[in-house]
Scaffold this active site. Structure first.
Site, mmCIF file in Angstrom:
data_model
loop_
_atom_site.group_PDB
_atom_site.id
_atom_site.type_symbol
_atom_site.label_atom_id
_atom_site.label_comp_id
_atom_site.label_asym_id
_atom_site.label_seq_id
_atom_site.Cartn_x
_atom_site.Cartn_y
_atom_site.Cartn_z
ATOM 1 N N LYS D 171 0.822 -1.209 0.000
ATOM 2 C CA LYS D 171 0.000 0.000 0.000
ATOM 3 C C LYS D 171 0.854 1.257 0.000
ATOM 4 O O LYS D 171 0.596 2.188 -0.759
ATOM 5 C CB LYS D 171 -0.959 0.015 1.196
ATOM 6 C CG LYS D 171 -1.889 1.216 1.143
ATOM 7 C CD LYS D 171 -2.956 1.251 2.200
ATOM 8 C CE LYS D 171 -3.760 2.544 2.050
ATOM 9 N NZ LYS D 171 -4.719 2.728 3.152
ATOM 10 N N LYS D 246 -0.964 10.965 5.449
ATOM 11 C CA LYS D 246 -0.713 9.856 6.385
ATOM 12 C C LYS D 246 0.080 8.737 5.694
ATOM 13 O O LYS D 246 1.059 8.226 6.237
ATOM 14 C CB LYS D 246 -2.043 9.295 6.915
ATOM 15 C CG LYS D 246 -1.854 8.158 7.908
ATOM 16 C CD LYS D 246 -3.133 7.406 8.231
ATOM 17 C CE LYS D 246 -2.796 6.116 8.988
ATOM 18 N NZ LYS D 246 -3.953 5.243 9.206
#
Lengths: 295, 295, 295, 295
Positions: D171, D246
């Site tokens: 990811k 983030k």
């Protein structure tokens, strides 16, 4: 005379502990490498086999290792410092580590009634040997004052940077500015050269102008400008590129954890990482001028 | 007393020309803006309508404009300085311009037998008014010596940076280092704040350590540290962000034309461009700390 | 069949001119290097000694050189194209040059009544040989339509990007995105490897996800993923790192002249410059993964 | 039908848990916010007051929270999942967290004989609602196969990225490339505009050329090019800038911990941090074009 336990006898720990022995303290030492212990016992220190032995009867316990994980494993657990150090003693962590790790250890120490300061140093191996280190302290005023006389035997400039972890904070903020400004000077000197402007001439001008910085006037990355610069000594450190990279990485971790954007700090970190990964970690950090010059 | 022609009476040209009038010279002035001429004639200068008038009988002709294109159009063509200046006169270009443009003009001047130096200044409007500018000279030793007495009436530090264009080179190399180190200080100060390290404390430490630089110790970007800093005056320039951006862009053009990588210079340029494009061009360049802080 | 003059017979000009000869046109050629002319006459082209000869009777004149200065010196002056080209002819500049330089030439051509387009190509030497180049056109619709049949014999994708100079603009905007995304893919692939994530696995995932880009899916910088990638061929170009650097430098000049901040474009430029300056200019531009990996 | 425990019912957890209820599973839910629990019980889920209740009799336990610290505190300690989960159950952590934290939890789970996978998702709230998420799995082949049927009810693309932590790795590598290429497209589009090249034209050209990337062709940051782009909807997310930040911060932590230089990743992180700190965290991440444009 103090009874001192000292853990971590590497490049920096060795000369610092040696200075403490020479200053007349009773120093008990520990390291995972037996030869490192032997080197100190040859100077008059006492060897220890366990952390418990280091802590036993010590007025002060020093740690000087590489990472927050190492300090944590030295401090925590049944065999650790927190378990064995005297409640009257002072724990001084001279390691340069992640500020969050440092503050976590401070918090635990405080809850256990253990006096602790973080006291990272700057000045390199030469400064450690000559006892001219700059030492930045994080912790209470009281503990700072307790440590100061001893630290004065290890370094020249002893500064109280504030509460727990602020020694680490001061070191990485300073060194992030240092890493950026060193690359800035390298870029400026190389640009000057490519433009046909004599480096010495730029040095003379900028030393007295708004481009002045320590990286230029005290540590110029080209030979012939500042006598003590590693540039005059084949970029033998001094302060190695890999040590600069370590501090820059700590600055980036702190910055990213605390929502502080550091675009140039991030870029300087990447450049030092590229430079070190090409095999230049043991060169003085000012040697990055070779990377900028493409030489 | 000299007979002086002065072209370009903007923020910088106005106070410089005024100082030359006050020093007792006979100054003839020209600008594309009539009001700018009037402001000088009110000080005792003579107005001119053409470059030919400016050049006629002048011992020295100054140009102080914004871009290389402007200097070129003033110098070249049938109405230009090169055509009308006396062979005994000295042409002094005080504009901060692209170094390639500057050298191209030098080459043409030399081929025409016209004495020329580039003499960009630093110190801002305040330095121009107070005649405390730093002036960096590119050109022959002889022409530098000819200009020096006059330049001493405009500035405090007059430096010969070397051959044609080297005044420009010195200025942009210095100011590139300055722009980078200012952002470095802003990043370091903001990181300290986010880490709970008092800015004043970091200032006290780094001012005497390896992070020291002019941007910190002479021009700190937060209030209360350095009395003369624009930070104490709402970031009123001083040296505006848009002027810093102009110099950084010149540094990048020079770097890219001359195969000199400037990764941090490039990044500092981009950051100032983002900052200026958000409407902050008229703020002092140290005000970029607001951009870093997100305030 | 057209009568064509072709100036500039280097790596790109040679195969393009050869294709025009093969397509049955009468091609007259010129280069500063006599051997380059000989190589084309061996293919059936006619040699020329002057630009005037190139222009004489030509329906179309091509220029394919390195820099804006070179195109300018070919076009301007008493011996130049602007002086000698027929008013009925079309001038096609296939060089990749600074957009300001290109537009300045367009303006002058237009004022002289000369039809001109800029038509930079992409696809490299292989694309030039195979006549599969992508050609981006700047200039009027009319001139685009005039050029199109001929350009179809040199390339596969012929695109009208808009008014004068927009061929250059399209090429550098595209290639700036390309240069950045190639480094992004190199960083991502190397990070994956260091994290113990198989590169092939990341490729499989990202190829169908939001990280997909041409640099990954059509030109992956590691072997074994995309058959035609230079990574499978020892990073033999393809599109060399020095050609990528040239385009990135053009993008930066355009960006800085036009107040368009490109922080990542600037950084990508610096990284390619560092990479090329270490002696890697002749490697394919995807080979920058070695620089990122430190291998 | 499975008995499922689900912890963490925020923006993402809510729609995912809802889909599991709708799919006919018996779902017990927990969150620190009582309203979040109520929202799910209204859909047919059972409320739980403790982690022990969540774990009791569950075949599968999901965690979907913000940080590694949160997952750790859910898993560890006397009240934690590791203590209470059945040895026959499977623990699925859907949180996007630091890879080191994730692997530390995997190691502990394995030593306790607990089956665990990391399964971070991408696709945003819209993808969670529509059950079209991409889910990247780290863990054993066996556990991946156990989880797959259930995950198919939450998402469309279920990928086994390798061993423990590799879901997280995949990811962040993908999203780092995404963040960089989005800024690259914004820089390219803005540069085109400033050069007078129509954005639509650049889009048409680059979509089929080497500058092609998902950020351009599936998520173009200007209106009128890609129908589903947030740019057509006032930059309403989509995938918010703060969520991109983030992930970029996670990528930087992973990169710095694993000696993987990411100069452009670092710069993209800094740019998103500056953008978010100016108050733009809730805007879609493609809205960073406003920051680049200075609008």
């Amino acid at each position: 005379m103090k009874k001192i336990g000292f853990i971590g006898l590497g490049h920096m720990g060795n000369p610092i502990a040696t200075n403490l022995v020479k200053a007349g303290h009773q120093v008990t030492v520990y390291d995972v490498v037996p030869e490192a212990i032997n080197a100190l016992t040859a100077q008059g220190a006492q060897p220890a086999n366990t952390i418990a032995e280091i802590c036993k009867d010590s007025d002060v316990v020093f740690t000087m290792v590489q990472t927050g994980e190492q300090v944590s494993s030295l401090c925590r657990g049944d065999e650790g410092i927190f378990k064995h150090i005297s409640k009257d003693a002072l724990l001084i962590d001279c390691s340069s580590i992640d500020i969050t790790d440092s503050r976590s250890l401070h918090t635990e120490a405080e809850s256990l009634g253990i006096a602790m300061i973080d006291a990272p140093v700057s000045g390199g191996v030469a400064g450690a040997k000559a006892a001219t280190l700059t030492i930045m302290i994080g912790g209470s005023e009281e503990n700072y004052n307790r440590a100061k006389p001893l630290l004065k035997q290890m370094g020249k400039t002893i500064i109280h940077a504030g509460a727990a972890g602020n020694g680490q904070a001061a070191k990485i903020c300073n060194n992030m500015i240092l890493g950026i400004s060193m690359i800035a000077v390298c870029e400026g000197f190389n640009l000057a050269k490519q433009l046909g402007l004599d480096t010495k001439k730029l040095f003379d001008i900028s030393s007295k102008a708004s481009g002045q910085c320590w990286s230029m006037t005290s540590y110029a990355p080209v030979p012939g400008l500042v006598e003590s610069s590693p540039a005059n000594n084949g970029f033998k450190p001094g302060f190695s590129a890999s040590m600069m990279l370590k501090d820059l990485l700590l600055s980036q971790r702190a910055a990213q954890t605390n929502n502080a954007p550091t675009p140039l700090g991030a870029e300087a970190t990447a450049l030092y990482e590229l430079f070190v990964n090409q095999g230049n970690g043991d060169i003085d950090f000012s040697g990055i001028i070779k990377f900028i010059e493409g030489s």
